[in-house]
Every structure is written in structure tokens, then in C-alpha cells.
Design an enzyme around this catalytic site. Structure first.
Site, PDB file in Angstrom:
ATOM      1  N   HIS A  66      47.565  31.731  38.709  1.00 12.01           N
ATOM      2  CA  HIS A  66      46.721  32.035  39.869  1.00 12.01           C
ATOM      3  C   HIS A  66      45.270  32.146  39.456  1.00 12.01           C
ATOM      4  CE1 HIS A  66      47.503  35.912  37.895  1.00 12.01           C
ATOM      5  NE2 HIS A  66      46.255  36.145  38.238  1.00 12.01           N
ATOM      6  N   HIS A 150      38.722  31.736  37.343  1.00 10.47           N
ATOM      7  CA  HIS A 150      39.476  31.181  36.216  1.00 10.47           C
ATOM      8  C   HIS A 150      40.971  31.291  36.487  1.00 10.47           C
ATOM      9  CE1 HIS A 150      39.931  35.452  35.651  1.00 10.47           C
ATOM     10  NE2 HIS A 150      41.030  35.166  34.952  1.00 10.47           N
TER      11      HIS A 150
HETATM   12  O1  ACK Z   1      44.190  36.747  34.974  1.00  6.31           O
HETATM   13  P1  ACK Z   1      43.660  37.618  36.020  1.00  6.31           P
HETATM   14  O2  ACK Z   1      42.534  37.155  36.860  1.00  6.31           O
HETATM   15  O3  ACK Z   1      43.315  39.048  35.416  1.00  6.31           O
HETATM   16  O4  ACK Z   1      44.842  38.069  36.949  1.00  6.31           O
HETATM   17  C1  ACK Z   1      45.214  39.406  36.741  1.00  6.31           C
HETATM   18  C2  ACK Z   1      45.394  40.104  38.061  1.00  6.31           C
HETATM   19  O5  ACK Z   1      44.184  40.791  38.314  1.00  6.31           O
HETATM   20  C3  ACK Z   1      46.540  41.118  38.061  1.00  6.31           C
HETATM   21  O6  ACK Z   1      46.393  42.002  37.020  1.00  6.31           O
HETATM   22  C4  ACK Z   1      43.260  40.568  37.275  1.00  6.31           C
HETATM   23  N1  ACK Z   1      42.583  41.843  37.029  1.00  6.31           N
HETATM   24  C5  ACK Z   1      43.118  42.990  36.525  1.00  6.31           C
HETATM   25  N2  ACK Z   1      42.195  43.958  36.495  1.00  6.31           N
HETATM   26  C6  ACK Z   1      41.038  43.433  37.006  1.00  6.31           C
HETATM   27  C7  ACK Z   1      39.738  43.921  37.237  1.00  6.31           C
HETATM   28  N3  ACK Z   1      39.400  45.190  36.947  1.00  6.31           N
HETATM   29  N4  ACK Z   1      38.816  43.078  37.758  1.00  6.31           N
HETATM   30  C8  ACK Z   1      39.120  41.811  38.050  1.00  6.31           C
HETATM   31  N5  ACK Z   1      40.334  41.279  37.860  1.00  6.31           N
HETATM   32  C9  ACK Z   1      41.287  42.075  37.341  1.00  6.31           C
HETATM   33  C10 ACK Z   1      44.049  40.077  36.099  1.00  6.31           C
END
Ligand code: ACK
Length: 219
Positions: A66, A150
Site C-alpha cells: 500500500h 511510497h
Molecule cells: O509503510 P507505511 O507507509 O508505514 O505503512 C505503515 C502504516 O502506517 C501502518 O503502520 C505507516 N505509519 C506508521 N506510523 C506512521 C506515522 N507516524 N506517520 C506516517 N505513517 C506511519 C506505516
């Protein structure tokens, strides 16, 4: 109230229907870790052997692919409720989108794909998302909106996927500051550039288009 608490998801994003890009990335890792240029900089990676590392083993992933738009933490994250209530978000929920992937990147912490958002997609990008990263990645707040977009493809042991977007921003901040990196090789997929500290960027010759569904995750 209780309803509000459960109605805001863990995060919103575009969810891929296929994981072909992961196969492409794994092939790329296989090529990368066999390059002399990579072996020369192996000390950037926290591995015991001095000769080689199997990057396909080094990174792990257990999530469905995703591109996160808004991390909401069930409403606890700043701006989560406002995002969930946005007209664009509500109207787009469940709809199909083509995302354009323009680069792959590898660091000692993560491997990911850069997503280049178009204007319609930027309407689903939360205000201040890149600015929020400023504390972790100085300079990130000055990058164009959507820079953090990303797909996390893998993380090293003990590294959380949130790091992938920060690693991308870190590379983009370098580029913004005029650092070109060192052109290592023209590969079939694109040109491979090395920045110091184990940061590798493969800019794709042809962007890869992936079909996604804009949705959210509650688990
Ligand atoms: O790979 P990602 O974008 O990095 O997908 C996961 C998703 O949310 C579920 O954990 C993203 N994620 C986790 N914490 C944060 C945060 N503080 N800010 C932005 N994205 C986050 C994580």
C-alpha cells in the site's frame, strides 16, 4: 464518543491489487547485492560478513502492499479526524486509482518504491504530512507535498515500516540540496545512484503503473 473512536481507521491509503512490484524489487535486490559497487560499500550495512549480504533475506515484509496517505492511529494522530471528514477522502473511498512508481530505493533499514502523485491524488494527501517528518528528517518540511509517498517493500530486522517514508525523504532532501550521488550503473530498469551511508536509488527508466484501491485498515 465510542463510535467516533472506532470509526477512524489505523491508516488510509491506496492498496495494490497485485504485488508484481515486489517481485521487481526482489529481482533488483538480487542484482544489487551482487554488484562490486555494492560490495565495496557493504560496511554501510550492519552485517557480520565482510564479503556479501543476501538482501532478499535481509529485508522482511508481512503487510499487504500500500501507499499510506494518512496515518490516523484510530483518531489519536494529529489531524486524523479532519482527514477522515474531508470530502475528497469520503468521495474517493473504495475507488480505483493508478499510481505511478518512479524509483526504487534501498537503505540499511528499508527498501521501498517512490510514488509520484498527480494532482488528483494530491487532493488525498494530508496537509502537513511531509512537514510532520521534519523532526525525523531535517529539510523534509521544505519538499513539495507528497514527497513522502511510497510503498514499503521490506524492512530490516527491528525496523518499522514507518521508516521507509523517512528514508525516502532523507534521499530527496539530499537531492534537493544538489547532491547527485554517484552514478554507479545504467541498468535495464534505470540508473542506479549511490549516496553515502548505504543509500541506493534506482530511478526507473519507465515509471511503473500500479492499480490500487483507496481504502483504510482497521486492524
Ligand atoms: O509503510 P507505511 O507507509 O508505514 O505503512 C505503515 C502504516 O502506517 C501502518 O503502520 C505507516 N505509519 C506508521 N506510523 C506512521 C506515522 N507516524 N506517520 C506516517 N505513517 C506511519 C506505516
Amino acid at each position: 464518543g465510542v463510535y467516533e473512536k472506532v470509526s477512524i481507521p489505523l491508516f488510509y491509503g491506496w492498496f495494490l491489487f497485485q504485488d508484481k512490484i515486489k517481485c521487481t524489487a526482489m529481482d533488483f535486490l538480487k542484482t544489487l547485492d551482487s554488484l562490486d559497487a555494492f560490495k565495496k560499500h557493504l560496511a554501510d550495512f550492519p552485517v557480520e560478513t565482510e564479503k556479501e549480504v543476501d538482501l532478499e533475506q535481509y529485508f522482511h515484509s508481512s503487510w499487504s502492499l500500500h501507499c499510506t496517505t494518512k496515518f490516523c492511529a484510530y483518531g489519536k494522530a494529529q489531524g486524523a479526524k479532519e482527514y477522515a471528514e474531508k470530502t475528497a477522502v469520503q468521495e474517493s473511498y473504495g475507488s480505483v486509482w493508478e499510481l505511478s512508481l518512479t524509483a526504487l530505493f534501498v537503505t540499511p533499514r528499508t527498501v521501498g518504491a517512490r510514488v509520484s502523485l498527480n494532482e488528483a491524488q494530491l487532493a488525498l494527501w494530508p496537509a502537513d504530512a511531509d512537514k510532520e517528518a521534519e523532526a525525523a528528517v531535517p529539510g523534509a518540511g521544505a519538499l513539495p507535498p507528497g514527497s513522502r509517498a511510497h510503498i514499503s517493500l521490506g524492512c530490516a530486522e527491528k525496523v518499522e515500516p514507518v521508516q521507509t517514508g523517512l528514508d525516502l525523504l532523507d534521499i530527496l532532501v539530499l537531492q534537493q540540496a544538489g547532491q547527485q550521488g554517484e552514478l554507479v550503473e545504467e541498468m535495464e530498469l534505470g540508473s542506479l545512484v549511490y549516496f553515502d551511508k548505504g543509500r541506493w536509488l534506482l530511478t526507473l527508466r519507465e515509471p511503473v503503473s500500479v492499480k490500487t484501491c483507496f481504502s483504510s485498515v482497521y486492524k
